[in-house]
Design a protein around this motif. Structure first.
Motif, PDB file in Angstrom:
ATOM      1  N   VAL A   1      12.453  41.996 100.361  1.00 59.97           N
ATOM      2  CA  VAL A   1      13.858  42.117  99.927  1.00 59.97           C
ATOM      3  C   VAL A   1      14.226  43.604  99.807  1.00 59.97           C
ATOM      4  CG1 VAL A   1      15.558  41.450  98.191  1.00 59.97           C
ATOM      5  CG2 VAL A   1      13.601  39.942  98.655  1.00 59.97           C
ATOM      6  N   ALA A   2      13.284  44.390  99.281  1.00 61.00           N
ATOM      7  CA  ALA A   2      13.537  45.838  99.128  1.00 61.00           C
ATOM      8  C   ALA A   2      13.810  46.480 100.495  1.00 61.00           C
ATOM      9  CB  ALA A   2      12.341  46.501  98.460  1.00 61.00           C
ATOM     10  N   ALA A   3      13.124  46.018 101.533  1.00 57.58           N
ATOM     11  CA  ALA A   3      13.331  46.581 102.876  1.00 57.58           C
ATOM     12  C   ALA A   3      14.761  46.326 103.356  1.00 57.58           C
ATOM     13  CB  ALA A   3      12.317  45.987 103.854  1.00 57.58           C
ATOM     14  N   VAL A   4      15.307  45.181 102.996  1.00 53.04           N
ATOM     15  CA  VAL A   4      16.694  44.870 103.393  1.00 53.04           C
ATOM     16  C   VAL A   4      17.664  45.780 102.624  1.00 53.04           C
ATOM     17  CG1 VAL A   4      18.488  43.083 103.423  1.00 53.04           C
ATOM     18  CG2 VAL A   4      16.124  42.497 104.032  1.00 53.04           C
ATOM     19  N   ILE A   5      17.396  45.985 101.344  1.00 53.02           N
ATOM     20  CA  ILE A   5      18.254  46.877 100.542  1.00 53.02           C
ATOM     21  C   ILE A   5      18.220  48.294 101.127  1.00 53.02           C
ATOM     22  CG2 ILE A   5      18.560  47.924  98.257  1.00 53.02           C
ATOM     23  CD1 ILE A   5      17.265  45.314  97.097  1.00 53.02           C
ATOM     24  N   GLU A   6      17.018  48.731 101.458  1.00 54.15           N
ATOM     25  CA  GLU A   6      16.842  50.076 102.034  1.00 54.15           C
ATOM     26  C   GLU A   6      17.607  50.199 103.357  1.00 54.15           C
ATOM     27  OE1 GLU A   6      12.920  50.725 103.474  1.00 54.15           O
ATOM     28  OE2 GLU A   6      12.908  52.824 102.883  1.00 54.15           O
ATOM     29  N   MET A   7      17.537  49.154 104.158  1.00 53.78           N
ATOM     30  CA  MET A   7      18.258  49.163 105.439  1.00 53.78           C
ATOM     31  C   MET A   7      19.772  49.292 105.209  1.00 53.78           C
ATOM     32  SD  MET A   7      20.298  46.958 107.345  1.00 53.78           S
ATOM     33  CE  MET A   7      19.927  45.311 106.766  1.00 53.78           C
ATOM     34  N   LEU A   8      20.280  48.615 104.184  1.00 56.29           N
ATOM     35  CA  LEU A   8      21.725  48.660 103.923  1.00 56.29           C
ATOM     36  C   LEU A   8      22.195  50.072 103.578  1.00 56.29           C
ATOM     37  CD1 LEU A   8      22.126  45.367 101.884  1.00 56.29           C
ATOM     38  CD2 LEU A   8      23.020  45.818 104.185  1.00 56.29           C
ATOM     39  N   ALA A   9      21.310  50.854 102.937  1.00 53.09           N
ATOM     40  CA  ALA A   9      21.668  52.230 102.559  1.00 53.09           C
ATOM     41  C   ALA A   9      21.390  53.219 103.692  1.00 53.09           C
ATOM     42  CB  ALA A   9      20.888  52.641 101.314  1.00 53.09           C
ATOM     43  N   SER A  10      20.736  52.777 104.750  1.00 53.26           N
ATOM     44  CA  SER A  10      20.414  53.659 105.877  1.00 53.26           C
ATOM     45  C   SER A  10      21.617  53.706 106.834  1.00 53.26           C
ATOM     46  CB  SER A  10      19.171  53.135 106.606  1.00 53.26           C
ATOM     47  OG  SER A  10      19.521  52.012 107.395  1.00 53.26           O
ATOM     48  N   PRO A  11      21.611  54.625 107.806  1.00 55.10           N
ATOM     49  CA  PRO A  11      22.769  54.734 108.698  1.00 55.10           C
ATOM     50  C   PRO A  11      23.146  53.413 109.385  1.00 55.10           C
ATOM     51  CG  PRO A  11      21.364  56.645 108.946  1.00 55.10           C
ATOM     52  CD  PRO A  11      20.630  55.717 108.028  1.00 55.10           C
ATOM     53  N   VAL A  12      22.152  52.598 109.750  1.00 47.87           N
ATOM     54  CA  VAL A  12      22.467  51.349 110.456  1.00 47.87           C
ATOM     55  C   VAL A  12      23.113  50.322 109.518  1.00 47.87           C
ATOM     56  CG1 VAL A  12      20.267  50.120 110.120  1.00 47.87           C
ATOM     57  CG2 VAL A  12      21.541  49.794 112.237  1.00 47.87           C
ATOM     58  N   GLY A  13      22.934  50.519 108.204  1.00 47.31           N
ATOM     59  CA  GLY A  13      23.434  49.554 107.219  1.00 47.31           C
ATOM     60  C   GLY A  13      24.936  49.361 107.273  1.00 47.31           C
ATOM     61  N   LYS A  14      25.649  50.411 107.710  1.00 50.26           N
ATOM     62  CA  LYS A  14      27.118  50.286 107.701  1.00 50.26           C
ATOM     63  C   LYS A  14      27.621  49.283 108.743  1.00 50.26           C
ATOM     64  CE  LYS A  14      28.068  54.497 110.389  1.00 50.26           C
ATOM     65  NZ  LYS A  14      26.718  55.090 110.360  1.00 50.26           N
ATOM     66  N   PHE A  15      26.724  48.875 109.647  1.00 46.98           N
ATOM     67  CA  PHE A  15      27.121  47.877 110.641  1.00 46.98           C
ATOM     68  C   PHE A  15      26.885  46.452 110.152  1.00 46.98           C
ATOM     69  CE2 PHE A  15      25.810  51.693 113.122  1.00 46.98           C
ATOM     70  CZ  PHE A  15      27.091  52.066 113.501  1.00 46.98           C
ATOM     71  N   VAL A  16      26.353  46.320 108.951  1.00 52.05           N
ATOM     72  CA  VAL A  16      26.139  44.983 108.395  1.00 52.05           C
ATOM     73  C   VAL A  16      27.379  44.603 107.601  1.00 52.05           C
ATOM     74  CG1 VAL A  16      24.718  43.563 106.872  1.00 52.05           C
ATOM     75  CG2 VAL A  16      23.644  45.343 108.262  1.00 52.05           C
ATOM     76  N   ASP A  17      28.132  43.657 108.131  1.00 49.90           N
ATOM     77  CA  ASP A  17      29.379  43.253 107.496  1.00 49.90           C
ATOM     78  C   ASP A  17      29.175  41.856 106.924  1.00 49.90           C
ATOM     79  OD1 ASP A  17      31.953  42.854 106.682  1.00 49.90           O
ATOM     80  OD2 ASP A  17      32.722  42.440 108.684  1.00 49.90           O
ATOM     81  N   SER A  18      28.768  41.825 105.673  1.00 46.57           N
ATOM     82  CA  SER A  18      28.474  40.522 105.095  1.00 46.57           C
ATOM     83  C   SER A  18      28.771  40.532 103.612  1.00 46.57           C
ATOM     84  CB  SER A  18      27.000  40.181 105.317  1.00 46.57           C
ATOM     85  OG  SER A  18      26.658  39.055 104.551  1.00 46.57           O
ATOM     86  N   ALA A  19      29.453  39.504 103.142  1.00 42.24           N
ATOM     87  CA  ALA A  19      29.714  39.405 101.717  1.00 42.24           C
ATOM     88  C   ALA A  19      28.510  38.800 101.002  1.00 42.24           C
ATOM     89  CB  ALA A  19      30.946  38.557 101.473  1.00 42.24           C
ATOM     90  N   ASN A  20      27.747  37.982 101.691  1.00 44.65           N
ATOM     91  CA  ASN A  20      26.570  37.373 101.063  1.00 44.65           C
ATOM     92  C   ASN A  20      25.473  37.215 102.106  1.00 44.65           C
ATOM     93  OD1 ASN A  20      24.887  36.188  99.171  1.00 44.65           O
ATOM     94  ND2 ASN A  20      25.678  34.133  99.595  1.00 44.65           N
ATOM     95  N   LEU A  21      24.521  38.107 102.025  1.00 47.72           N
ATOM     96  CA  LEU A  21      23.438  38.153 103.001  1.00 47.72           C
ATOM     97  C   LEU A  21      22.262  37.346 102.457  1.00 47.72           C
ATOM     98  CD1 LEU A  21      23.003  39.777 105.666  1.00 47.72           C
ATOM     99  CD2 LEU A  21      21.996  41.578 104.257  1.00 47.72           C
ATOM    100  N   VAL A  22      21.941  36.259 103.129  1.00 43.05           N
ATOM    101  CA  VAL A  22      20.800  35.446 102.681  1.00 43.05           C
ATOM    102  C   VAL A  22      19.522  36.042 103.247  1.00 43.05           C
ATOM    103  CG1 VAL A  22      19.715  33.165 102.784  1.00 43.05           C
ATOM    104  CG2 VAL A  22      22.201  33.367 102.482  1.00 43.05           C
ATOM    105  N   VAL A  23      18.545  36.274 102.355  1.00 41.85           N
ATOM    106  CA  VAL A  23      17.262  36.868 102.751  1.00 41.85           C
ATOM    107  C   VAL A  23      16.191  35.862 102.346  1.00 41.85           C
ATOM    108  CG1 VAL A  23      15.707  38.830 102.410  1.00 41.85           C
ATOM    109  CG2 VAL A  23      18.176  39.180 102.270  1.00 41.85           C
ATOM    110  N   ARG A  24      15.596  35.221 103.303  1.00 42.02           N
ATOM    111  CA  ARG A  24      14.556  34.253 102.932  1.00 42.02           C
ATOM    112  C   ARG A  24      13.548  34.069 104.041  1.00 42.02           C
ATOM    113  NH1 ARG A  24      18.324  29.279 101.944  1.00 42.02           N
ATOM    114  NH2 ARG A  24      19.414  29.315 103.912  1.00 42.02           N
ATOM    115  N   ARG A  25      12.417  33.532 103.640  1.00 42.97           N
ATOM    116  CA  ARG A  25      11.328  33.309 104.576  1.00 42.97           C
ATOM    117  C   ARG A  25      11.450  31.928 105.191  1.00 42.97           C
ATOM    118  NH1 ARG A  25       5.006  34.112 102.777  1.00 42.97           N
ATOM    119  NH2 ARG A  25       4.094  33.613 104.775  1.00 42.97           N
TER     120      ARG A  25
END
Ligand SMILES: NC(=O)c1ccc[n+]([C@@H]2O[C@H](COP(=O)([O-])OP(=O)(O)OC[C@H]3O[C@@H](n4cnc5c(N)ncnc54)[C@H](OP(=O)(O)O)[C@@H]3O)[C@@H](O)[C@H]2O)c1
Length: 239
Positions: free
Chosen positions: A215-239
């Motif tokens: 989950v932390a990796a997804v949070i980190e990605m959102l704060a990285s330059p590529v994160g601004k291309f993620v347009d989602s109000a509710n991102l489901v993160v699951r295995r």
């Protein structure tokens, strides 16, 4: 320009793993974050975590540590004043601190329901509202909800309700703050091997489910330059 990250619930689980990832040389934020603000209640876990973070900080990121109960509104308002004075602007906010006490509907104690709402819903609201009122500009707000907020679970009434409200509140924040250039993303993790999960599912084998670092990796990605291309109000993160 260097940025400041604030993580609530940073003493263990997903919050601590998020801080760990931003400290590492390999972090995809490419050195953007140079200051991290950590918030949790006072505990041995927290002291141990802080000692470990100080000892493993190769990029020499400045760490600001606060001990506070985000479910206590007066204390939270004091904390916000301290952060504004001592740290300044918060660019990335991760509303991660969470509380649950799963019981059947008939056993729900109203004060405990209020506590759940205070930690899981009112604290994220208050942090955002009060920092905005003090002139803060956010680049990114990440609210950690849960798949339990999408589908209500038997025995988890207070937790599910608080997370459902957080998902909805995040949508409103996303709409209202877009004009300021602020991105708001709600993350709904599924089962993740942490202390909170052990409260919800005490007999589950933690090796069979998602780990906090995922989950932390997804949070980190959102704060990285590529994160601004993620347009989602509710991102489901699951295995
Ligand atoms: N684990 C899962 O399966 C799962 C699934 C979906 C969503 N989530 C969400 O993910 C978030 C992180 O939880 P986690 O699974 O990583 O659990 P965790 O390991 O138990 O961590 C929770 C963190 O929140 C802090 N916290 C709790 N109450 C607080 C309060 N009143 N004031 C300040 N800090 C407080 C805890 O520290 P102290 O208690 O020591 O203060 C701890 O640092 C939560 O919002 C949770 O609802 C978890």
């Amino acid at each position: 320009m260097t940025k400041t990250l604030l993580v609530t619930g940073a003493s263990r689980g997903i919050g601590l793993e998020t801080v760990r990832r931003f400290l590492q040389e390999t972090s995809p934020d490419k050195g953007t974050v140079s200051r991290i603000v950590l918030v949790a209640r006072d505990s041995q876990d927290y002291s141990d975590a802080l000692a470990e973070l100080e000892a493993n900080n190769p990029r020499e990121i400045e760490l600001f540590t606060y001990r506070a109960d985000v479910g206590d509104r007066d204390g939270l308002l004091e904390l916000i004043d301290c952060i504004v004075e001592e740290v300044g602007n918060v660019d990335f906010l991760v509303n991660n601190a969470g509380y649950t006490n799963p019981v059947a509907l008939q056993q729900v104690d109203f004060a405990d329901f209020e506590r759940t709402m205070s930690v899981n819903l009112y604290a994220p609201f208050t942090l955002v509202q009060e920092l905005l009122r003090r002139g803060n500009h956010f680049d990114l707000i990440v609210n950690i909800a849960s798949t339990a907020g999408i589908t209500g679970r038997s025995g988890w009434l207070t937790y599910s309700a608080s997370k459902a409200a957080l998902i909805n509140m995040s949508e409103v924040m996303r709409e209202e703050l877009a004009i300021y250039g602020t991105r708001v993303v709600c993350i709904s993790p599924g089962r993740t091997a942490t202390a909170l999960r052990r409260v919800l599912a005490p007999t589950e084998d933690p090796t069979t489910i998602m780990q906090p670092g995922d989950v932390a990796a997804v949070i980190e990605m959102l704060a990285s330059p590529v994160g601004k291309f993620v347009d989602s109000a509710n991102l489901v993160v699951r295995r």
